[in-house]
Enzyme design. Structure first.
Site, PDB file in Angstrom:
ATOM      1  N   TYR A  26       0.862  -1.187   0.000  1.00 41.12           N
ATOM      2  CA  TYR A  26       0.000   0.000   0.000  1.00 41.12           C
ATOM      3  C   TYR A  26       0.895   1.232   0.000  1.00 41.12           C
ATOM      4  CZ  TYR A  26      -4.645   2.050   0.841  1.00 41.12           C
ATOM      5  OH  TYR A  26      -5.841   2.716   0.724  1.00 41.12           O
ATOM      6  N   LYS A  30      -2.245   5.077  -3.161  1.00 40.85           N
ATOM      7  CA  LYS A  30      -3.286   5.996  -2.710  1.00 40.85           C
ATOM      8  C   LYS A  30      -3.082   7.322  -3.429  1.00 40.85           C
ATOM      9  CE  LYS A  30      -5.971   5.712   0.267  1.00 40.85           C
ATOM     10  NZ  LYS A  30      -7.405   5.319   0.222  1.00 40.85           N
ATOM     11  N   PRO A  72      -7.884   7.148  -6.273  1.00 41.80           N
ATOM     12  CA  PRO A  72      -7.945   8.607  -6.091  1.00 41.80           C
ATOM     13  C   PRO A  72      -8.951   9.066  -5.040  1.00 41.80           C
ATOM     14  CG  PRO A  72      -8.213   7.953  -8.397  1.00 41.80           C
ATOM     15  CD  PRO A  72      -8.434   6.739  -7.565  1.00 41.80           C
ATOM     16  N   HIS A 128     -10.735  -3.875   1.720  1.00 43.38           N
ATOM     17  CA  HIS A 128     -10.311  -2.519   2.047  1.00 43.38           C
ATOM     18  C   HIS A 128      -9.552  -2.507   3.370  1.00 43.38           C
ATOM     19  CE1 HIS A 128     -11.429   1.154   4.446  1.00 43.38           C
ATOM     20  NE2 HIS A 128     -10.954   1.751   3.370  1.00 43.38           N
ATOM     21  N   SER A 129      -8.742  -1.484   3.573  1.00 41.56           N
ATOM     22  CA  SER A 129      -7.992  -1.359   4.817  1.00 41.56           C
ATOM     23  C   SER A 129      -7.954   0.092   5.263  1.00 41.56           C
ATOM     24  CB  SER A 129      -6.554  -1.863   4.615  1.00 41.56           C
ATOM     25  OG  SER A 129      -5.720  -1.479   5.688  1.00 41.56           O
TER      26      SER A 129
END
Length: 408
Positions: free
Chosen positions: A134, A178, A207, A305-306
């Site tokens: 990530y 991200k 985004p 998702h996190s």
């Protein structure tokens, strides 16, 4: 009948780097809450959820309604939570409260039975769950603080270095950026630099709703053949549908699909091709499995998702993901950004070739480090923080920052 004897709610704060997103900047401390569910026979089930004031207040409101219930009576516990929170209009908030308790109940149930939580969910179909690196645009340090080990990442080259270091350390085989922080052209350059440096590695861009439909359609076209999927480029299901109709890659979402009720319009409009589950606000591990069934029914991909989290959540995510046959993509996780801070005893959770092996042992397979819990609770108390406020933090540093979306 094994009854719940107590529910101990402990807010904690742990170090968070200066990570940028479309709504602002991560503050120096991330807030979480740790649950200890005491049941008969001295067994304690663990849960974790966000640590904002609202979450703490809702947990406090349901605590007395949970005590005395059978730890196995999840349907009755959920009903009690709903009744106790009848005045809370937001169903996602009510489900999030139950989710933290459900995880603690399942942990306790599995400990009592001497089996992993995944066994209570039907059994693991994979021995380890793949996660994605990530990536974040980030500053070198919080103002007035020493820099962290990752350094700054505001250019394509720095993001490539961040990705390479994460892959070298954790073995990740997928990469997510991200976005929504800089102008789309700059983020396109970053994705293209990652593609050149990491040939064959699946890439994702999120985004966070920072673009207009027109911008998203253009960027999707320019990134044709480059992205595994594009996540929430715009806000709203109709807007997502307009982008999906023109995009050459699947669109993923955890913003316009946040409950089972939001799936039908997304399917009808063709707005989303990949749903990003999150047991924290979908209503727990069992409901996450229900979501997986619905996604399979409609031919939707599934990932996870996190948000900033600790090891109890990572263990729960891993158990449920291991028990879902139709998990399509590697899951997201913020865990590598925690600077080594956690409330669980080290060793049970580890990354091997970009995947987390399902923790061994009964329950979630993690044990609470009481000294670490006390230390991070003290950090919470000293901070005086009550809510996460990425926008407010960045505005203190850049008063002209405008969080309004879409931005481009």
């Amino acid at each position: 009948m094994t009854r719940i004897r107590d529910l101990v709610i402990t807010p904690v704060a742990f170090r968070d780097p200066p990570l940028l997103n479309s709504t602002g900047l991560h503050e120096p401390l991330a807030l979480r809450c740790v649950l200890q569910l005491h049941v008969d026979d001295g067994v304690i089930g663990l849960g974790e959820c966000p640590g904002d004031r609202g979450h703490l207040d809702r947990l406090a409101a349901v605590r007395e309604h949970v005590i005395g219930q059978s730890v196995h009576a999840l349907n009755r516990i959920e009903e009690a939570v709903e009744q106790a929170l009848a005045g809370v209009a937001d169903p996602v908030a009510r489900r999030a409260t139950f989710s933290a308790i459900e995880v603690a109940c399942l942990d306790a149930q599995a400990r009592l039975a001497g089996v992993p939580v995944a066994e209570l969910l039907g059994g693991a179909v994979r021995p380890a769950v793949p996660y994605a690196a990530y990536l974040f645009y980030k500053w070198a340090a919080h103002p007035g603080a020493d820099g962290d080990e990752w350094g700054p990442s505001t250019t394509p080259g720095e993001l490539v270095e961040q990705a390479q270091r994460m892959i070298a350390r954790y073995g990740f085989r997928s990469v997510k950026l991200k976005g929504g922080v800089f102008a789309p052209e700059r983020e396109i350059d970053a994705i293209m630099a990652l593609r050149e440096a990491l040939p064959g590695v699946p890439l994702r861009l999120d985004p966070n709703g920072a673009w207009t439909v027109e911008t998203a359609q253009r960027v999707a076209g320019e990134l044709a053949g480059t992205l595994e999927y594009l996540e929430d480029p715009v806000l709203g299901v109709k807007e997502m549908a307009a982008v999906a109709a023109a995009a050459p890659m699947p669109l993923a979402s955890n913003m316009c699909t946040t409950s089972l009720e939001t799936i039908p319009p997304a399917v009808e409009l063709g707005a989303v091709q990949v749903v990003l589950s999150d047991h924290h606000y979908w209503g727990g591990l069992r409901r996450t499995q229900h979501l997986a069934t619905v996604c399979a029914t409609f031919g939707l991909g599934l990932s996870m998702h996190s948000n900033s989290h600790l090891g109890i959540s990572l263990a729960a995510m891993t158990h449920v993901a291991a028990a879902i046959p139709t998990l399509t993509y590697a899951c997201d996780t913020h865990y590598p950004w925690n600077a080594g801070e956690d409330v669980v005893v080290p060793g049970a959770l580890r990354f091997v070739d970009g995947a987390v092996p399902v923790p061994e042992g009964p329950g979630l397979g993690v044990e609470l480090d009481h000294d670490a819990l006390a230390r991070l609770h003290e950090a919470y108390v000293r901070s005086g923080r009550q809510v996460r406020d990425d926008t407010g933090y960045l505005r203190r540093l850049q008063p002209d920052f405008d969080p309004s979306l879409p931005r481009w």
